[in-house]
Write a protein that holds these residues in place. Structure first.
Motif, PDB file in Angstrom:
ATOM      1  N   THR A 142       0.828  -1.157  -0.041  1.00 32.52           N
ATOM      2  CA  THR A 142       0.100  -0.038   0.092  1.00 32.52           C
ATOM      3  C   THR A 142       0.919   1.432  -0.066  1.00 32.52           C
ATOM      4  O   THR A 142       2.177   1.154   0.150  1.00 32.52           O
ATOM      5  CB  THR A 142      -1.127   0.020   1.178  1.00 32.52           C
ATOM      6  N   ASP A 143       0.377   2.291  -0.344  1.00 29.24           N
ATOM      7  CA  ASP A 143       0.987   3.802  -0.145  1.00 29.24           C
ATOM      8  C   ASP A 143       1.485   3.987   1.145  1.00 29.24           C
ATOM      9  O   ASP A 143       2.745   4.504   1.332  1.00 29.24           O
ATOM     10  CB  ASP A 143       0.041   4.930  -0.761  1.00 29.24           C
ATOM     11  N   HIS A 153      -4.266   4.625   1.639  1.00 29.68           N
ATOM     12  CA  HIS A 153      -3.914   4.901  -0.141  1.00 29.68           C
ATOM     13  C   HIS A 153      -3.883   6.355  -0.343  1.00 29.68           C
ATOM     14  O   HIS A 153      -5.089   6.989   0.216  1.00 29.68           O
ATOM     15  CB  HIS A 153      -4.760   4.134  -1.197  1.00 29.68           C
TER      16      HIS A 153
END
Length: 418
Positions: free
Chosen positions: A232-233, A305
């Motif tokens: 994930t970010d 995100h």
């Protein structure tokens, strides 16, 4: 330049383009009119100094032979590509000849790993040492650290290179083990830690001994490949934040995965790298380094995100409307930096200008702020009325509609109605 050297340069400059630790202009301008210079010359890329000056670098690999089989790498040993290797003397000669012709101002040198880490690193060190001592070359040199190289070689490299970097490859250990099981993040942390400690030690020594040699004066950096593994970010930026704090890095680079293999472990993302995601990660990185944001304010379990339709600062502001509107005539500098549409430069201008009187909207526009965003989050001297806590959904809709209408042509606007 002989045909053989030209062929090597073509192969090894092309292989080096996947390393974004050194920026490239992406220009394809060719010299077809017997003018001066050639922006398409193999291996020449551009990076920028802290004062904004553009520097041209010769960007090449020493070799694209490699003992590793990393699934995401074009130079992996199982890949069927044409192989080449420069000698130490060839790289030195290329660099000096390009420099004398004013094509470049420096060198970015990396390499695949052949035989072992020390064997490769020793040749890289010989190149930079030969450039500095025998050819009196004082241009910028960015040298890639080879994971697993001995401290003695790292110490010698640091005396001749301006900046050193080592690729983290994947943001997490799990992602690295999936695509490059022969590598580990520990192999990256050891040289990063060694170089950091050496920089600190020489700085302390310089306080006592005046003529202490320079050691990696431009610091060190690293690079992550983004989109090849399912992080994930939040995981990506938490990893970057950890490396910034632990190793005092100058930069972390985020390289959108470019599809170069049919390995089933790799994602099917078409032919283009995830450039929008890469851009959002760089924006987040900027907020952490220059705007005083903690990474947990931007990304957390509730928001793992980054938004694709708006930038990270605007996203944070819309989730924290209780802090707005900000009175630009009384807010502290750190809060001015958090206003969407206000950059570091314009925040400094506001901070200085308000000493001479209360600021109005027309003055703020002249300071270079992005007014279409900032106006929803500020209060100034001529504000008619401002809601205590603006509605986030409405504000986002207004900003997006104004942004879209600005870039749409008239026929596109008409089509959008249908």
């Amino acid at each position: 330049m002989s045909d053989r050297i030209r062929e090597k340069l073509s192969i090894l400059a092309d292989a080096a383009k996947y390393d974004v630790s050194c920026s490239s202009s992406g220009s394809n301008r060719k010299n077809t009119t017997k003018g001066l210079g050639d922006a398409s010359a193999s291996g020449i890329c551009h990076t920028y100094t802290e004062d904004g000056r553009c520097v041209s670098l010769l960007k090449i690999l020493l070799t694209n032979h490699c003992i590793y089989d990393c699934a995401f790498c074009v130079s992996r040993k199982s890949n069927d590509v044409k192989r080449a290797a420069f000698t130490v003397e060839e790289v030195v000669e290329l660099t000096m000849n390009f420099y004398r012709r004013n094509y470049i101002e420096g060198l970015f040198l990396s390499s695949g790993i052949f035989k072992n880490a020390d064997y490769t690193m020793e040749r890289l060190v010989r190149i930079v040492k030969k450039l500095r001592l025998e050819n009196n070359f004082n241009g910028y040199i960015h040298l890639k650290t080879i994971p697993g190289a001995s401290p003695e070689l790292l110490t010698e490299a640091g005396l001749y290179a301006d900046r050193m970097s080592i690729n983290l490859e994947m943001p997490t250990e799990a992602g690295l083990k999936l695509l490059a099981p022969e590598k580990s993040h520990e192999e990256v942390k050891k040289p990063l830690g060694f170089i950091k400690d050496s920089i600190v030690a020489l700085k302390d020594e310089k306080k006592i001994i005046k003529h202490t040699p320079k050691f990696v004066p431009a610091g060190q950096s690293t690079q992550m490949v983004i989109g090849a593994t399912p992080e994930t970010d939040m995981e990506i930026m938490y990893s970057a934040d950890q490396y910034y704090k632990s190793f005092d890095l100058k930069r972390v680079y985020y390289s959108g995965y470019v599809p170069i293999s049919f390995d089933t472990r790799m994602p099917a993302i078409g032919t283009q790298p995830p450039l929008l995601r890469e851009n959002r990660l760089y924006q987040t990185d900027w907020l952490m380094r220059f705007y005083g944001f903690n990474v947990k304010e931007i990304l957390n379990e509730r928001n793992p995100h980054l938004d694709t339709d708006i930038d990270p600062k605007l996203s944070w502001a819309l989730r924290n409307m209780q802090h707005f509107p900000v009175d630009v005539n009384t807010a502290d500098y750190n809060m001015l930096l958090r206003i969407p549409g206000v950059g570091v430069g314009s925040a400094k201008k506001i901070w200085q200008a308000r000493k001479f009187g209360r600021l109005r909207s027309d003055q703020l526009r002249k300071m270079g702020i992005a007014w279409n965003r900032a106006k929803h989050f500020i209060r100034c001297a001529d504000s008619v009325f401002v809601l205590n806590e603006p509605d986030a959904i409405k504000v986002k809709g207004l900003i997006l509609s104004e942004t879209n209408s600005k870039y749409l042509t008239v026929p596109q606007q008409q089509l959008s109605l249908f």
